[in-house]
Enzyme design. Structure first.
Site, PDB file in Angstrom:
ATOM      1  N   GLN A 117       0.772  -1.267   0.051  1.00 33.12           N
ATOM      2  CA  GLN A 117      -0.041   0.093   0.071  1.00 33.12           C
ATOM      3  C   GLN A 117       0.872   1.156   0.078  1.00 33.12           C
ATOM      4  OE1 GLN A 117      -2.481   0.333   3.362  1.00 33.12           O
ATOM      5  NE2 GLN A 117      -3.246   2.196   3.053  1.00 33.12           N
ATOM      6  N   SER A 120       1.054   6.482   2.364  1.00 36.76           N
ATOM      7  CA  SER A 120       1.801   7.367   3.580  1.00 36.76           C
ATOM      8  C   SER A 120       2.909   8.304   2.913  1.00 36.76           C
ATOM      9  CB  SER A 120       2.145   6.977   4.688  1.00 36.76           C
ATOM     10  OG  SER A 120       1.289   6.472   5.424  1.00 36.76           O
ATOM     11  N   SER A 152       4.888  -1.700   3.984  1.00 36.90           N
ATOM     12  CA  SER A 152       5.316  -2.893   4.167  1.00 36.90           C
ATOM     13  C   SER A 152       5.381  -4.004   3.084  1.00 36.90           C
ATOM     14  CB  SER A 152       4.039  -3.450   5.170  1.00 36.90           C
ATOM     15  OG  SER A 152       4.156  -2.744   6.593  1.00 36.90           O
ATOM     16  N   GLU A 235      -8.577  -2.171   5.736  1.00 38.09           N
ATOM     17  CA  GLU A 235      -7.081  -2.036   6.461  1.00 38.09           C
ATOM     18  C   GLU A 235      -7.200  -2.184   8.020  1.00 38.09           C
ATOM     19  OE1 GLU A 235      -3.004   0.315   6.503  1.00 38.09           O
ATOM     20  OE2 GLU A 235      -4.777   1.517   6.305  1.00 38.09           O
ATOM     21  N   GLU A 376      -4.970   8.490  17.368  1.00 39.90           N
ATOM     22  CA  GLU A 376      -5.534   9.736  17.159  1.00 39.90           C
ATOM     23  C   GLU A 376      -6.364  10.175  16.085  1.00 39.90           C
ATOM     24  OE1 GLU A 376      -2.169   9.947  19.667  1.00 39.90           O
ATOM     25  OE2 GLU A 376      -2.410   9.412  17.526  1.00 39.90           O
TER      26      GLU A 376
END
Length: 408
Positions: A117, A120, A152, A235, A376
């Site tokens: 994926q 980020s 990953s 996910e 968060e």
């Protein structure tokens, strides 16, 4: 009888028919799982012809149970190809073209194609929509430039699910598109990131003039956020969706350490305090296990809702507390970490193996509240989408991405 009315016994009969045709004792992993896909037992809630039967996802547990009864070694989906099976497959099913469904789903399930994926970025971690990787159209291809991080399995993946900015002149959520990237494409540079445990589970990925065919886009141009939500919800469900047996998983590691503790080294007061902590953690683990089971039973469709964030958040925070307690049960020996353990991962029943495993998992658990969406962010999702609380102020919501101030 309609497939929607299929009984548990009928599903078990299908599993037995699968084993009669291709038992893992007689064929290799890819062959067996390929046959499982053909029998509609890969993802039972997927449509016929795409690895499923069009039935309730709760019947997948029946498939797993019947396989465990008759097969000595079962193949764990989330070990073989966690991102492909847990996130890639439902995204392809929901938003992919017929070509993608026909050519990718089976190879995902057999783990012939590993997936990763690519969301980020160094400047856009929790704020996924703030990403800056650019994709520019050039005829029948898109040219990508940018950087991804914390990826990953990138070092061994065939396909990557990638978000890139295709229009910087609109607000950030509206200018992204979603692509399937062949990780062997020229210009893709994968570099390992070493973490506190000593291993390198994650990678940073650099993209320099990488070309992606236009037909590898999922969904419509500029609508990548909609596709990304499907991936992100799955996910969180994949990370927190596994239901362990009572006293199993992380809690099982702590219980083993508690039973093997050196009671003579503990004062009566310390013994009482630790016993209370272990008991409370066991109760919390059981509550989480029951919540996970309820969520799986209540799931009526292939794509989970934001409620999947409940389990993900609770599991991340609970895992950290469990292994913090484990270190206190171990005592002074917990201060020593054997370098190189991550490459051996001993699975023995000796005390030294259990101590090494607990120390490793204590260090590894620190990532639980970051990976798959920070705790968060999970709290924001639950507050806004589940509880209906007023959203936090977002000053960049209606501003063109290119006009949002950024640090140099």
């Amino acid at each position: 009888m309609a497939l929607e009315e299929m009984t548990e016994e009928e599903v078990r009969e299908r599993v037995r028919a699968l084993l009669a045709e291709a038992h893992p004792d007689r064929v290799d992993q890819a062959t067996f799982r390929g046959k499982q896909f053909e029998h509609g037992l890969a993802w039972v809630h997927f449509p016929e012809g795409h690895g499923g039967l069009g039935v309730s996802p709760r019947l997948q547990a029946v498939v797993a149970d019947e396989l465990r009864r008759h097969v000595k070694v079962t193949y764990e989906d989330m070990v073989l190809n966690p991102i492909g099976i847990g996130m890639g497959a439902p995204t392809v099913l929901t938003h992919g073209t017929e070509w993608m469904k026909k050519n990718l789903l089976r190879r995902i399930f057999t783990a012939q194609d590993i997936w990763c994926q690519l969301f980020s970025e160094p400047g856009a971690g929790s704020d996924v929509a703030g990403l800056s990787t650019r994709a520019v159209r050039d005829g029948d291809t898109w040219i990508l430039n940018g950087q991804k991080v914390w990826t990953s399995f990138a070092e061994r993946s065939k396909w990557g699910m990638l978000l890139a900015r295709t229009n910087p002149d609109v607000p950030k959520h509206e200018g992204m598109s979603y692509f399937l990237l062949d990780m062997q494409s020229p210009g893709v540079d994968v570099r390992p990131l070493h973490q506190i445990t000593g291993e390198a589970e994650f990678n940073e990925v650099f993209l320099q003039d990488v070309r992606i065919p236009a037909d590898r886009m999922l969904g419509r141009e500029g609508k990548g956020w909609t596709v990304a939500i499907t991936t992100l919800m799955n996910e969180r469900n994949a990370i927190g969706g596994a239901v362990s047996r009572r006293g199993g998983g992380s809690m099982g590691v702590l219980l083993d350490l508690w039973k093997a503790r050196d009671a003579a080294a503990l004062s009566p007061a310390s013994e009482t305090i630790l016993r209370d902590r272990v008991t409370r953690l066991w109760i919390e683990s059981e509550l989480l296990r029951a919540t996970s089971q309820r969520a799986r039973v209540a799931q009526k469709a292939g794509n989970p809702g934001p409620e999947g964030s409940v389990v993900k958040l609770a599991q991340a925070e609970l895992n950290k507390r469990i292994f913090e307690c484990a270190m206190d049960v171990i005592g002074p020996d917990a201060l020593v970490y054997e370098a190189g353990y991550e490459r051996r991962r001993p699975a023995g029943e000796s005390r030294s193996s259990k101590l090494a495993l607990a120390k490793y998992q204590f260090l590894r658990s620190r990532a639980n509240s970051i990976e798959g969406g920070t705790s968060e962010i999970m709290r924001n999702i639950l507050g806004e989408r589940v509880l209906g609380l007023p959203p936090e102020p977002r000053v960049d919501k209606d501003v063109s991405w290119k006009d949002v101030p950024r640090s140099a």
